[in-house]
Every structure is written in structure tokens, then in C-alpha cells.
Design a protein around this motif. Sequence first.
Motif: not given
Length: 153
Positions: A14-21
Motif C-alpha cells: 500500500a505504501d508503495t502504491r500510495f506514494r504516487e498519491l
Amino acid sequence: MLIATAARFLSRIADTRFRELGISVSQLPVLAALKDGARLSQKELTRLAGVEQPSMAQLLARMERDGLIRRDPDPADGRSSLISLSEHAIDRIEPARAVLARGNSEALTGFSESEVETLAALLHRVIENARAGSDAPPCHDGAASAETGPKSE
């Protein structure tokens, strides 16, 4: 250890995917608590998130720096402020939910609907049992959403 291991892996994804947000998993309790336009004090957010006051202060400072929250004077207590989400943060809630739903879906690949329901019920019991031995508040839908993503019910 299995629950902790699963949580670590899911959190990393989730943190990896949230970075772009421009958000992180650690911010989820605050985002969940304020998502419906709520304005809460730092003390209330600390209690809801079940973290120590210094940790919440640091988290909120980073969120304010990143334009995710705003602080307004509390009309009932001039020494305190009320925290709310910025438009910038509100715009990220639905994409964040989608990220969590995708992660949940991937993690539950191969599970039947019945198995998913059983696992969710068991995890809620584990969470409540763990909370019973701590000072954390009872788990409610907002907290559950933050921890487990959107409900499939």
C-alpha cells in the motif's frame, strides 16, 4: 506472527502504491477519521488512532507540511485547534480506497466469498481482543475501513 507478517507485506504494498498519491499508510487513521468533513482535535485523533501524542503530533506536522490537513482555532478552546482535511487530501480518498481494494483483492486471490467473510470476522475478533488489552478505543467502521479497506458487505 502470521498476522504481523501479513500486515507488514500489505502495508509495504500500500505504501508503495500510495506514494504516487502523496499519502502513506500511517496517515490512514487520520484520513478515515476526517473523511466526512469532521473537525477533530489532535487529542481526539490520537485516541482514535491508538497512538502516542508525540507520534500524532509528528504525523500531523508532516500532513500539514504536505498540504493534507488544515488547522483552525477551536472556538471552544483557544489553546487548541481543530484539524480537518484539505481539498488536496479529500481528492485522494477515493484513489486510496481503490489502492486498498486492489491490495485486498490481490491478497485474497483464491479465497471463496465464504472464506473472505470468515477471515474478516476472525480478524475483527483478533482486533477487538487485542484492543481489550490496550487503551485503544473500540473498533468502529471508520477505523476498520482504514485498516482493512472498503467493506465488501
